[in-house]
Scaffold this motif. Sequence first.
Motif, PDB file in Angstrom:
ATOM      1  N   VAL A 120       0.831  -1.158   0.127  1.00  0.00           N
ATOM      2  CA  VAL A 120      -0.104   0.069  -0.104  1.00  0.00           C
ATOM      3  C   VAL A 120       0.973   1.199   0.148  1.00  0.00           C
ATOM      4  CG1 VAL A 120      -1.544   1.242   1.422  1.00  0.00           C
ATOM      5  CG2 VAL A 120      -1.704  -0.996   1.379  1.00  0.00           C
ATOM      6  N   ASN A 121       0.384   2.301  -0.801  1.00  0.00           N
ATOM      7  CA  ASN A 121       1.050   3.623  -0.907  1.00  0.00           C
ATOM      8  C   ASN A 121      -0.060   4.729  -0.710  1.00  0.00           C
ATOM      9  OD1 ASN A 121       2.913   5.516  -3.160  1.00  0.00           O
ATOM     10  ND2 ASN A 121       3.070   5.796  -0.961  1.00  0.00           N
ATOM     11  N   GLU A 122      -0.046   5.526   0.281  1.00  0.00           N
ATOM     12  CA  GLU A 122      -1.043   6.561   0.438  1.00  0.00           C
ATOM     13  C   GLU A 122      -0.177   7.875   0.278  1.00  0.00           C
ATOM     14  OE1 GLU A 122      -2.802   6.418   4.507  1.00  0.00           O
ATOM     15  OE2 GLU A 122      -3.703   4.562   4.059  1.00  0.00           O
ATOM     16  N   GLN A 123      -0.602   8.559  -0.991  1.00  0.00           N
ATOM     17  CA  GLN A 123      -0.047   9.799  -1.221  1.00  0.00           C
ATOM     18  C   GLN A 123      -1.115  10.807  -0.704  1.00  0.00           C
ATOM     19  OE1 GLN A 123       1.136   9.663  -5.358  1.00  0.00           O
ATOM     20  NE2 GLN A 123       2.271   7.833  -4.847  1.00  0.00           N
ATOM     21  N   LYS A 124      -0.817  11.405   0.387  1.00  0.00           N
ATOM     22  CA  LYS A 124      -1.936  12.300   0.925  1.00  0.00           C
ATOM     23  C   LYS A 124      -1.468  13.587   0.928  1.00  0.00           C
ATOM     24  CE  LYS A 124      -3.634  10.356   4.778  1.00  0.00           C
ATOM     25  NZ  LYS A 124      -3.982   9.470   5.853  1.00  0.00           N
ATOM     26  N   TYR A 125      -2.450  14.364   0.786  1.00  0.00           N
ATOM     27  CA  TYR A 125      -2.174  16.118   0.720  1.00  0.00           C
ATOM     28  C   TYR A 125      -3.326  16.726   1.527  1.00  0.00           C
ATOM     29  CZ  TYR A 125      -0.999  20.787  -0.334  1.00  0.00           C
ATOM     30  OH  TYR A 125      -0.890  22.202  -0.487  1.00  0.00           O
ATOM     31  N   PHE A 126      -3.052  17.621   2.847  1.00  0.00           N
ATOM     32  CA  PHE A 126      -4.036  17.887   3.756  1.00  0.00           C
ATOM     33  C   PHE A 126      -3.729  19.595   3.680  1.00  0.00           C
ATOM     34  CE2 PHE A 126      -5.008  19.683   7.837  1.00  0.00           C
ATOM     35  CZ  PHE A 126      -6.235  19.429   7.981  1.00  0.00           C
ATOM     36  N   ALA A 127      -4.829  20.179   3.681  1.00  0.00           N
ATOM     37  CA  ALA A 127      -4.793  21.660   3.824  1.00  0.00           C
ATOM     38  C   ALA A 127      -5.913  22.027   4.685  1.00  0.00           C
ATOM     39  CB  ALA A 127      -4.758  22.329   2.643  1.00  0.00           C
ATOM     40  N   SER A 128      -5.959  23.162   5.456  1.00  0.00           N
ATOM     41  CA  SER A 128      -6.870  23.491   6.366  1.00  0.00           C
ATOM     42  C   SER A 128      -6.899  25.314   6.432  1.00  0.00           C
ATOM     43  CB  SER A 128      -6.853  23.063   7.849  1.00  0.00           C
ATOM     44  OG  SER A 128      -5.857  23.399   8.486  1.00  0.00           O
ATOM     45  N   THR A 129      -7.933  25.666   6.918  1.00  0.00           N
ATOM     46  CA  THR A 129      -8.007  27.170   7.135  1.00  0.00           C
ATOM     47  C   THR A 129      -7.169  27.582   8.268  1.00  0.00           C
ATOM     48  OG1 THR A 129     -10.167  26.690   8.377  1.00  0.00           O
ATOM     49  CG2 THR A 129     -10.238  27.602   6.102  1.00  0.00           C
ATOM     50  N   ASP A 130      -6.647  26.373   9.196  1.00  0.00           N
ATOM     51  CA  ASP A 130      -5.792  26.783  10.089  1.00  0.00           C
ATOM     52  C   ASP A 130      -4.512  27.501   9.589  1.00  0.00           C
ATOM     53  OD1 ASP A 130      -7.428  26.109  12.395  1.00  0.00           O
ATOM     54  OD2 ASP A 130      -6.855  24.074  12.214  1.00  0.00           O
ATOM     55  N   GLY A 131      -4.045  26.882   8.239  1.00  0.00           N
ATOM     56  CA  GLY A 131      -2.824  27.459   7.880  1.00  0.00           C
ATOM     57  C   GLY A 131      -1.844  26.296   7.482  1.00  0.00           C
ATOM     58  N   SER A 132      -2.238  25.011   7.447  1.00  0.00           N
ATOM     59  CA  SER A 132      -1.545  24.027   7.116  1.00  0.00           C
ATOM     60  C   SER A 132      -1.703  23.534   5.661  1.00  0.00           C
ATOM     61  CB  SER A 132      -1.856  22.715   7.939  1.00  0.00           C
ATOM     62  OG  SER A 132      -1.206  23.047   9.252  1.00  0.00           O
ATOM     63  N   TYR A 133      -0.510  23.192   5.114  1.00  0.00           N
ATOM     64  CA  TYR A 133      -0.614  22.453   3.778  1.00  0.00           C
ATOM     65  C   TYR A 133       0.666  21.457   4.009  1.00  0.00           C
ATOM     66  CZ  TYR A 133      -2.603  26.838   2.301  1.00  0.00           C
ATOM     67  OH  TYR A 133      -3.512  27.861   2.034  1.00  0.00           O
ATOM     68  N   ILE A 134      -0.092  20.335   4.062  1.00  0.00           N
ATOM     69  CA  ILE A 134       0.614  19.027   4.426  1.00  0.00           C
ATOM     70  C   ILE A 134       0.942  18.103   3.336  1.00  0.00           C
ATOM     71  CG2 ILE A 134       1.164  17.186   6.250  1.00  0.00           C
ATOM     72  CD1 ILE A 134      -0.432  19.119   7.963  1.00  0.00           C
ATOM     73  N   ASP A 135       1.857  17.694   2.923  1.00  0.00           N
ATOM     74  CA  ASP A 135       1.981  16.442   1.863  1.00  0.00           C
ATOM     75  C   ASP A 135       2.960  15.242   2.474  1.00  0.00           C
ATOM     76  OD1 ASP A 135       1.775  15.782  -0.858  1.00  0.00           O
ATOM     77  OD2 ASP A 135       4.069  15.997  -1.036  1.00  0.00           O
ATOM     78  N   GLN A 136       2.226  14.088   2.380  1.00  0.00           N
ATOM     79  CA  GLN A 136       2.631  12.906   2.982  1.00  0.00           C
ATOM     80  C   GLN A 136       2.655  11.693   1.892  1.00  0.00           C
ATOM     81  OE1 GLN A 136       2.070  12.816   7.674  1.00  0.00           O
ATOM     82  NE2 GLN A 136       0.026  13.472   6.795  1.00  0.00           N
ATOM     83  N   ASP A 137       3.739  10.925   2.068  1.00  0.00           N
ATOM     84  CA  ASP A 137       3.892   9.598   1.340  1.00  0.00           C
ATOM     85  C   ASP A 137       4.045   8.503   2.465  1.00  0.00           C
ATOM     86  OD1 ASP A 137       4.064   8.276  -0.872  1.00  0.00           O
ATOM     87  OD2 ASP A 137       6.316   8.431  -0.858  1.00  0.00           O
ATOM     88  N   VAL A 138       2.948   7.606   2.439  1.00  0.00           N
ATOM     89  CA  VAL A 138       2.957   6.510   3.247  1.00  0.00           C
ATOM     90  C   VAL A 138       3.037   5.195   2.944  1.00  0.00           C
ATOM     91  CG1 VAL A 138       1.659   5.505   5.372  1.00  0.00           C
ATOM     92  CG2 VAL A 138       1.384   7.934   5.003  1.00  0.00           C
ATOM     93  N   HIS A 139       4.034   4.325   3.359  1.00  0.00           N
ATOM     94  CA  HIS A 139       4.062   2.856   2.768  1.00  0.00           C
ATOM     95  C   HIS A 139       4.066   1.956   3.755  1.00  0.00           C
ATOM     96  CE1 HIS A 139       6.042   4.161  -1.500  1.00  0.00           C
ATOM     97  NE2 HIS A 139       6.258   5.255  -0.555  1.00  0.00           N
ATOM     98  N   ARG A 140       3.171   0.571   3.176  1.00  0.00           N
ATOM     99  CA  ARG A 140       3.074  -0.462   4.190  1.00  0.00           C
ATOM    100  C   ARG A 140       3.326  -1.689   3.223  1.00  0.00           C
ATOM    101  NH1 ARG A 140      -1.981   2.485   5.134  1.00  0.00           N
ATOM    102  NH2 ARG A 140      -1.764   3.930   7.006  1.00  0.00           N
ATOM    103  N   ILE A 141       3.622  -2.856   3.913  1.00  0.00           N
ATOM    104  CA  ILE A 141       3.675  -3.833   3.298  1.00  0.00           C
ATOM    105  C   ILE A 141       3.689  -5.222   4.295  1.00  0.00           C
ATOM    106  CG2 ILE A 141       6.330  -4.151   3.875  1.00  0.00           C
ATOM    107  CD1 ILE A 141       6.822  -5.432   1.039  1.00  0.00           C
ATOM    108  N   TRP A 142       2.921  -6.027   3.532  1.00  0.00           N
ATOM    109  CA  TRP A 142       2.251  -7.468   4.388  1.00  0.00           C
ATOM    110  C   TRP A 142       2.764  -8.674   3.572  1.00  0.00           C
ATOM    111  CZ3 TRP A 142      -2.976  -9.258   5.117  1.00  0.00           C
ATOM    112  CH2 TRP A 142      -3.193 -10.336   6.048  1.00  0.00           C
ATOM    113  N   PRO A 143       3.745  -9.549   3.915  1.00  0.00           N
ATOM    114  CA  PRO A 143       4.109 -10.697   3.157  1.00  0.00           C
ATOM    115  C   PRO A 143       3.252 -11.649   4.066  1.00  0.00           C
ATOM    116  CG  PRO A 143       5.835 -10.063   4.418  1.00  0.00           C
ATOM    117  CD  PRO A 143       5.007  -8.898   4.638  1.00  0.00           C
ATOM    118  N   ASN A 144       2.858 -12.851   3.663  1.00  0.00           N
ATOM    119  CA  ASN A 144       2.195 -13.817   4.391  1.00  0.00           C
ATOM    120  C   ASN A 144       2.103 -15.145   3.485  1.00  0.00           C
ATOM    121  OD1 ASN A 144       0.756 -14.833   6.244  1.00  0.00           O
ATOM    122  ND2 ASN A 144      -1.230 -14.122   5.659  1.00  0.00           N
ATOM    123  N   PHE A 145       1.954 -16.320   4.237  1.00  0.00           N
ATOM    124  CA  PHE A 145       1.883 -17.659   3.643  1.00  0.00           C
ATOM    125  C   PHE A 145       1.230 -18.425   4.595  1.00  0.00           C
ATOM    126  CE2 PHE A 145       6.037 -18.041   5.909  1.00  0.00           C
ATOM    127  CZ  PHE A 145       5.712 -19.129   6.553  1.00  0.00           C
TER     128      PHE A 145
END
Length: 543
Positions: free
Chosen positions: A192-217
């Motif tokens: 999974v890769n979440e490419q997230k951008y958040f902005a608010s009237t509080d004055g934040s402009y936040i760019d994030q790149d999140v990675h997860r992995i799950w191997p299984n058998f």
Amino acid sequence: MQRKDFLQLSAMGFGALMLPNTNLLANDISASDFLAPNIDVAIKKQLADAALNTAKSKGASYADIRINRYLNQVVATREKRVENVANSESFGLGVRVIANGCWGFAATNDVTKEGVAKAAERAVAVAKANAKFSDPVQLAPQKGYGEVSWKTPIQKNAFEVPIKEKIDLLLNVNSEGLKNGGNFVSSSIFMVNEQKYFASTDGSYIDQDVHRIWPNFTVTKIDKATSKFETRNALCAPMGMGYEYLIPQDSEKLKSGNLILYKNRYHMLEDVRQAAEQVAEKLKAKSIDAGKYDLILDPSQLFLTIHESVGHPTELDRVLGYEANFAGTSFLTLDKWRSKTFNFGNKLVNFVADKTQRNGLATIGYDDDGVQCSNWDIIKDGILVNYQTIRDQAHILGLTASQGCSYAESWSAVPFQRMPNVSLLPGNDKVADMIKNTEKGIYMLGRNSYSIDQQRYNFQFSSQLAYEIKNGAIVGMFKDASYQSNTQEFWNSCAAIADKNDYRLGGSFSDGKGQPSQSNAVSHGCATTKFTGINVINTGRKI
């Protein structure tokens, strides 16, 4: 095989349907499209400003926007064949506002200035309509951070690794499992890769790149004489890491008796060899006699008990009864917290919530309220001292700031309170000493079936592997063992916790909550821990 395992493994054929953050607007794409860049941050800021300005002009006192892209891949195999390769992408935005003191939300996959403006207008209209029936929202103060970014500290992007390389690894895993005695082996890798951008009237402009992995058998072995079978799943944990998780390093191995366990890196081939040998041993194992035992629980098993008996009951929305339809509320009511003396466990027991924990599945820089993430005590020296909150809950506990627990599974979902990484702090003991000092006990590894009541109090858990401890030594394997207790009794029976060298993460790649249901990923760290005098039942049955 447990029913949940059958459903999970048979569902692999549906590929992307198993992946979190996949919604009805997700599109199937080619693997090469994963590497296509997201829209430029400067353009995201322009789109965000269009939404925020529109919301304010329509009467919103607060507004935020999430412009998110979700990439998901699953590669699944069985024995000598590939079962499925599924790639999906979902891209869109959600606008959330407060107008007339009430929340409103609208989402769209029309990622244009016109699209975001229309979504903002709809969100304000929803808020004003809802305001006739709702109490005013009280948001904790939150400063704006300006333009900032955060990224999971990966070494190798899993989406850049060729599919053939992943397939070759999984087919080698299957081959090793069959070669060492398994009759059936299935394996998979979820990314999974979440490419997230958040902005608010509080004055934040936040760019994030999140990675997860799950191997299984899963390895299955059949006794042809009796037609009975046993299985063993991978003992690894899903991680907030890149593909480096599957590149073994000897320094990441831990030894416990004849077992080889894993820390921060995962030796998938070695684990499947052990699994094939262990399912053969499980077929010959003796059925346990019910009674009181001391339990020594490996992190690969204990993490799930932590998740159910500590993580969920300390979610403030469950405590308040806001969350009840999906798995119930919580016995940890506010009066217990206000007393400052509620004995959740004994003095060895310390739980910390941590959204910054390295390699954690819930680890991120900023939550979906735009709050910078941190860590805090939940259980301190056995006493309940805190919960998990978001901005519109903080005032209930008298907090001046949110703890950063807001999350939505997709751009089209409404953010609400979700679990941070919740972990048991390590102690000072050694696993070998725990075993040596146990006369009658069970050493348990790997998550398996479980049940817990609607207030997260009475529970029952089993394991993938259960070894008999007799007079200070492991003497063989048990089967049909499941332990029963209640949360308070269980954590007060804690007798020893291994040190930081044994500390490892477990976790859930897909934890459900809410109505409509949403999924999130969360980790739970701990070291091997001993509990005394726990009731163990025999779950076997004659047919």
